[in-house]
Design a protein around this motif. Structure first.
Motif, PDB file in Angstrom:
ATOM      1  N   TYR A  16      14.352 -16.194  -6.947  1.00 48.17           N
ATOM      2  CA  TYR A  16      13.200 -15.907  -7.590  1.00 48.17           C
ATOM      3  C   TYR A  16      12.141 -15.538  -6.400  1.00 48.17           C
ATOM      4  CZ  TYR A  16      15.157 -16.168 -12.378  1.00 48.17           C
ATOM      5  OH  TYR A  16      15.966 -16.062 -13.463  1.00 48.17           O
ATOM      6  N   LEU A  17      11.894 -16.623  -5.666  1.00 48.07           N
ATOM      7  CA  LEU A  17      10.766 -16.518  -4.738  1.00 48.07           C
ATOM      8  C   LEU A  17      10.830 -15.055  -3.804  1.00 48.07           C
ATOM      9  CD1 LEU A  17       8.427 -17.489  -3.181  1.00 48.07           C
ATOM     10  CD2 LEU A  17       9.913 -18.719  -1.565  1.00 48.07           C
ATOM     11  N   ILE A  18      12.148 -14.874  -3.229  1.00 43.73           N
ATOM     12  CA  ILE A  18      12.488 -13.674  -2.621  1.00 43.73           C
ATOM     13  C   ILE A  18      12.073 -12.199  -3.468  1.00 43.73           C
ATOM     14  CG2 ILE A  18      14.113 -12.101  -1.553  1.00 43.73           C
ATOM     15  CD1 ILE A  18      15.063 -14.870  -0.422  1.00 43.73           C
ATOM     16  N   GLY A  19      12.578 -12.506  -4.692  1.00 45.50           N
ATOM     17  CA  GLY A  19      12.598 -11.487  -5.756  1.00 45.50           C
ATOM     18  C   GLY A  19      11.224 -11.050  -6.037  1.00 45.50           C
ATOM     19  N   LEU A  20      10.431 -11.995  -6.331  1.00 47.94           N
ATOM     20  CA  LEU A  20       9.010 -11.997  -6.592  1.00 47.94           C
ATOM     21  C   LEU A  20       8.210 -11.266  -5.317  1.00 47.94           C
ATOM     22  CD1 LEU A  20       6.475 -12.717  -8.421  1.00 47.94           C
ATOM     23  CD2 LEU A  20       6.353 -14.785  -7.232  1.00 47.94           C
ATOM     24  N   LEU A  21       8.423 -11.545  -4.318  1.00 44.69           N
ATOM     25  CA  LEU A  21       7.884 -11.052  -3.030  1.00 44.69           C
ATOM     26  C   LEU A  21       8.257  -9.648  -2.928  1.00 44.69           C
ATOM     27  CD1 LEU A  21       8.203 -13.921  -0.341  1.00 44.69           C
ATOM     28  CD2 LEU A  21       6.204 -13.480  -1.478  1.00 44.69           C
ATOM     29  N   LEU A  22       9.463  -9.238  -3.058  1.00 39.47           N
ATOM     30  CA  LEU A  22       9.965  -7.863  -3.063  1.00 39.47           C
ATOM     31  C   LEU A  22       9.563  -6.995  -4.099  1.00 39.47           C
ATOM     32  CD1 LEU A  22      13.857  -8.550  -2.488  1.00 39.47           C
ATOM     33  CD2 LEU A  22      12.200  -7.426  -0.862  1.00 39.47           C
ATOM     34  N   ILE A  23       9.370  -7.463  -5.344  1.00 37.66           N
ATOM     35  CA  ILE A  23       8.721  -6.613  -6.542  1.00 37.66           C
ATOM     36  C   ILE A  23       7.293  -6.441  -6.219  1.00 37.66           C
ATOM     37  CG2 ILE A  23       7.811  -6.702  -8.817  1.00 37.66           C
ATOM     38  CD1 ILE A  23      10.784  -8.519  -9.308  1.00 37.66           C
ATOM     39  N   VAL A  24       6.677  -7.478  -5.884  1.00 39.81           N
ATOM     40  CA  VAL A  24       5.060  -7.251  -5.599  1.00 39.81           C
ATOM     41  C   VAL A  24       4.811  -6.257  -4.460  1.00 39.81           C
ATOM     42  CG1 VAL A  24       2.833  -8.359  -5.008  1.00 39.81           C
ATOM     43  CG2 VAL A  24       4.344  -9.494  -6.861  1.00 39.81           C
ATOM     44  N   GLY A  25       5.712  -6.639  -3.268  1.00 41.47           N
ATOM     45  CA  GLY A  25       5.766  -5.776  -2.043  1.00 41.47           C
ATOM     46  C   GLY A  25       5.737  -4.451  -2.448  1.00 41.47           C
ATOM     47  N   VAL A  26       6.881  -4.106  -3.098  1.00 44.20           N
ATOM     48  CA  VAL A  26       7.388  -2.589  -3.163  1.00 44.20           C
ATOM     49  C   VAL A  26       6.025  -1.994  -4.174  1.00 44.20           C
ATOM     50  CG1 VAL A  26       8.939  -0.898  -4.646  1.00 44.20           C
ATOM     51  CG2 VAL A  26       9.475  -2.613  -3.109  1.00 44.20           C
ATOM     52  N   TRP A  27       5.856  -2.771  -5.309  1.00 41.83           N
ATOM     53  CA  TRP A  27       4.803  -2.158  -6.119  1.00 41.83           C
ATOM     54  C   TRP A  27       3.450  -2.094  -5.908  1.00 41.83           C
ATOM     55  CZ3 TRP A  27       2.434  -6.190 -10.229  1.00 41.83           C
ATOM     56  CH2 TRP A  27       1.662  -5.718 -11.217  1.00 41.83           C
ATOM     57  N   GLN A  28       2.812  -3.080  -4.885  1.00 39.10           N
ATOM     58  CA  GLN A  28       1.432  -2.980  -4.478  1.00 39.10           C
ATOM     59  C   GLN A  28       1.495  -2.278  -3.139  1.00 39.10           C
ATOM     60  OE1 GLN A  28      -1.320  -3.971  -6.188  1.00 39.10           O
ATOM     61  NE2 GLN A  28       0.008  -3.840  -8.038  1.00 39.10           N
ATOM     62  N   PHE A  29       2.423  -2.416  -2.355  1.00 36.97           N
ATOM     63  CA  PHE A  29       2.326  -2.090  -0.870  1.00 36.97           C
ATOM     64  C   PHE A  29       2.929  -0.376  -0.793  1.00 36.97           C
ATOM     65  CE2 PHE A  29       3.826  -1.646   3.553  1.00 36.97           C
ATOM     66  CZ  PHE A  29       2.572  -1.767   4.254  1.00 36.97           C
ATOM     67  N   LEU A  30       4.435  -0.389  -1.145  1.00 32.84           N
ATOM     68  CA  LEU A  30       5.181   0.616  -0.962  1.00 32.84           C
ATOM     69  C   LEU A  30       4.842   1.746  -2.004  1.00 32.84           C
ATOM     70  CD1 LEU A  30       7.471   1.879   0.691  1.00 32.84           C
ATOM     71  CD2 LEU A  30       9.013   0.972  -0.729  1.00 32.84           C
ATOM     72  N   GLY A  31       4.567   1.294  -3.052  1.00 35.12           N
ATOM     73  CA  GLY A  31       4.245   2.345  -4.286  1.00 35.12           C
ATOM     74  C   GLY A  31       2.823   2.787  -4.031  1.00 35.12           C
ATOM     75  N   SER A  32       2.080   2.225  -3.019  1.00 38.45           N
ATOM     76  CA  SER A  32       0.709   3.099  -2.988  1.00 38.45           C
ATOM     77  C   SER A  32       0.423   4.058  -1.936  1.00 38.45           C
ATOM     78  CB  SER A  32      -0.403   1.977  -2.420  1.00 38.45           C
ATOM     79  OG  SER A  32      -0.545   0.698  -3.509  1.00 38.45           O
ATOM     80  N   PHE A  33       1.600   3.979  -1.139  1.00 34.34           N
ATOM     81  CA  PHE A  33       1.765   5.033  -0.155  1.00 34.34           C
ATOM     82  C   PHE A  33       1.491   6.586  -0.386  1.00 34.34           C
ATOM     83  CE2 PHE A  33       4.151   3.052   3.754  1.00 34.34           C
ATOM     84  CZ  PHE A  33       3.386   1.906   3.895  1.00 34.34           C
ATOM     85  N   PRO A  34       2.056   6.915  -1.582  1.00 32.38           N
ATOM     86  CA  PRO A  34       1.866   8.148  -1.980  1.00 32.38           C
ATOM     87  C   PRO A  34       0.352   8.787  -2.383  1.00 32.38           C
ATOM     88  CG  PRO A  34       4.000   7.444  -3.114  1.00 32.38           C
ATOM     89  CD  PRO A  34       3.371   6.291  -2.539  1.00 32.38           C
ATOM     90  N   LEU A  35      -0.324   7.572  -2.826  1.00 36.26           N
ATOM     91  CA  LEU A  35      -1.698   7.540  -3.404  1.00 36.26           C
ATOM     92  C   LEU A  35      -2.569   7.834  -2.299  1.00 36.26           C
ATOM     93  CD1 LEU A  35      -4.013   7.403  -5.249  1.00 36.26           C
ATOM     94  CD2 LEU A  35      -4.014   4.988  -5.432  1.00 36.26           C
ATOM     95  N   LEU A  36      -2.133   7.089  -1.230  1.00 38.88           N
ATOM     96  CA  LEU A  36      -3.014   6.725   0.113  1.00 38.88           C
ATOM     97  C   LEU A  36      -2.799   8.018   0.851  1.00 38.88           C
ATOM     98  CD1 LEU A  36      -2.303   3.330   1.369  1.00 38.88           C
ATOM     99  CD2 LEU A  36      -4.064   4.039   0.070  1.00 38.88           C
ATOM    100  N   GLY A  37      -1.581   8.742   0.896  1.00 40.34           N
ATOM    101  CA  GLY A  37      -1.232   9.934   1.544  1.00 40.34           C
ATOM    102  C   GLY A  37      -2.061  11.076   0.909  1.00 40.34           C
ATOM    103  N   ALA A  38      -2.123  11.201  -0.390  1.00 36.41           N
ATOM    104  CA  ALA A  38      -2.934  12.258  -1.107  1.00 36.41           C
ATOM    105  C   ALA A  38      -4.340  12.020  -1.017  1.00 36.41           C
ATOM    106  CB  ALA A  38      -2.509  12.071  -2.574  1.00 36.41           C
ATOM    107  N   LEU A  39      -4.743  10.827  -0.944  1.00 35.02           N
ATOM    108  CA  LEU A  39      -6.299  10.608  -0.668  1.00 35.02           C
ATOM    109  C   LEU A  39      -6.733  11.075   1.025  1.00 35.02           C
ATOM    110  CD1 LEU A  39      -6.804   7.301  -2.236  1.00 35.02           C
ATOM    111  CD2 LEU A  39      -8.113   9.469  -2.872  1.00 35.02           C
ATOM    112  N   ALA A  40      -5.747  10.704   1.873  1.00 33.86           N
ATOM    113  CA  ALA A  40      -6.015  11.073   3.264  1.00 33.86           C
ATOM    114  C   ALA A  40      -5.934  12.546   3.610  1.00 33.86           C
ATOM    115  CB  ALA A  40      -4.910  10.547   4.124  1.00 33.86           C
ATOM    116  N   ALA A  41      -5.349  13.406   2.814  1.00 40.52           N
ATOM    117  CA  ALA A  41      -5.220  14.709   2.743  1.00 40.52           C
ATOM    118  C   ALA A  41      -6.463  15.460   2.113  1.00 40.52           C
ATOM    119  CB  ALA A  41      -3.927  15.450   2.052  1.00 40.52           C
ATOM    120  N   LYS A  42      -7.300  14.861   1.399  1.00 38.93           N
ATOM    121  CA  LYS A  42      -8.463  15.390   0.924  1.00 38.93           C
ATOM    122  C   LYS A  42      -9.658  14.968   1.703  1.00 38.93           C
ATOM    123  CE  LYS A  42      -6.950  17.275  -3.041  1.00 38.93           C
ATOM    124  NZ  LYS A  42      -7.493  18.426  -3.598  1.00 38.93           N
ATOM    125  N   ASP A  43     -10.604  15.837   1.839  1.00 31.23           N
ATOM    126  CA  ASP A  43     -11.874  15.362   2.188  1.00 31.23           C
ATOM    127  C   ASP A  43     -12.806  14.242   1.650  1.00 31.23           C
ATOM    128  OD1 ASP A  43     -11.950  17.844   4.203  1.00 31.23           O
ATOM    129  OD2 ASP A  43     -12.749  19.086   2.923  1.00 31.23           O
TER     130      ASP A  43
END
Length: 315
Positions: A16-43
């Motif tokens: 459960y400890l590892i699972g919690l870290l994996l879920i939050v990591g994917v959700w909050q970190f990896l999942g934010s990459f597309p949003l950050l990439g879209a923002l970086a491409a805009k003025d």
């Protein structure tokens, strides 16, 4: 015996400890990459990103595009929950969803349409009695775009929150503490705290946390009383979908091309408290009558069965 469904998988604390870290990591970190990439491409996207201002980021990308990328983070999170449960805990998604022999889609749709109907009714009653607080905001193409994004992705967003909060967290904490009241209270408080960064809190103050925590408590109660996530999944999807499509405001999390725009001065009034203290209790009565709920004290505060006791009864 919804919490005890976790026994059908591997329940070591480290999982459960590892699972919690994996879920939050994917959700909050990896999942934010597309949003950050879209923002970086805009003025102006980088400065908006660094500021952390949701309004600025939405303005840079456009409200519908920003909504898509924001909801996409929850899709990553939902996939993470399912993969962690299936491969780390070796538990079926069905047993994470319900204690019934199969997922009851009728429950999901009943809860969805009941709350959607009530929400739509409340909105149009308020518009009728306070027309000066609303501006008609309909624009065909932006609204259709919003509707497609919302209908496709908001149920995934809300399902992620339910599977994570009322599913993974509630089952895990229940197995750990061997009672029902602690996971109910803890997940309700955590659900409220996850909304603390919403723009609504900045505008209305921390008093609105009563609504968020109260909603989390209501969702936890119907999960435990009904022995499954179905009612919570339906309710949560209806709540967020109607909020996105019907009424927007510049200071809300869903500042999008909705049908109406709330132009009133934001204040924390009775309308934020009525759902928690009046409407939700009425819904609990409706659900309890329809589904024959009994033994409330034991289901909400009683002990969680030991693993051997559960399998003896389950067989």
């Amino acid at each position: 015996m919804y919490i005890e469904q976790a026994y059908k998988g591997l329940i070591d604390n480290w999982r459960y400890l590892i699972g919690l870290l994996l879920i939050v990591g994917v959700w909050q970190f990896l999942g934010s990459f597309p949003l950050l990439g879209a923002l970086a491409a805009k003025d102006g996207g980088m400065s908006a990103m660094m500021s952390g201002d949701i309004g600025r980021m939405s303005e840079v990308l456009g409200s519908n595009t920003f909504l898509f990328f924001m909801l996409l983070t929850f899709v990553f999170g939902l996939i993470a929950v399912f993969l962690v449960v299936k491969y780390l805990h070796r538990q079926s998604i069905k047993s994470l969803t319900t204690s019934r022999t199969k997922v009851d889609w009728k429950r999901i749709f009943f809860s969805f349409f009941l709350w959607a109907s009530i929400s739509v009714l409340f909105v149009f009653i308020d518009i009728y009695f306070s027309p000066e607080d609303y501006a008609y905001n309909f624009q065909l193409v932006p609204f259709i775009t919003l509707a497609v994004i919302a209908i496709a992705m908001i149920p995934l967003q809300t399902s992620m929150e339910e599977y994570f909060m009322r599913g993974y967290m509630m089952q895990g904490l229940g197995i750990l503490t061997k009672n029902r009241w602690f996971p109910l209270v803890f997940t309700s408080l955590l659900f409220g705290m996850l909304h603390i960064m919403n723009p609504e809190v900045d505008k209305l103050g921390y008093g609105i946390m009563v609504f968020y925590i109260g909603t989390g408590l209501f969702l936890g109660i119907i999960t435990l009383m009904d022995e499954g996530l179905e009612l919570a999944i339906g309710f949560h999807a209806a709540n967020n979908l109607t909020a996105a499509l019907l009424v927007t405001a510049d200071w809300t999390a869903f500042s999008v091309d909705s049908l109406y725009r709330d132009i009133s001065e934001p204040i924390l009034g009775w309308d934020m408290l009525v759902p928690v203290f009046v409407v939700f209790p009425i819904l609990l009565i409706i659900f309890s009558k329809k589904y024959g709920w009994t033994n409330w004290k034991e289901k909400l505060t009683g002990k969680v069965l030991a693993e051997e006791e559960f399998f003896k009864l389950d067989n």
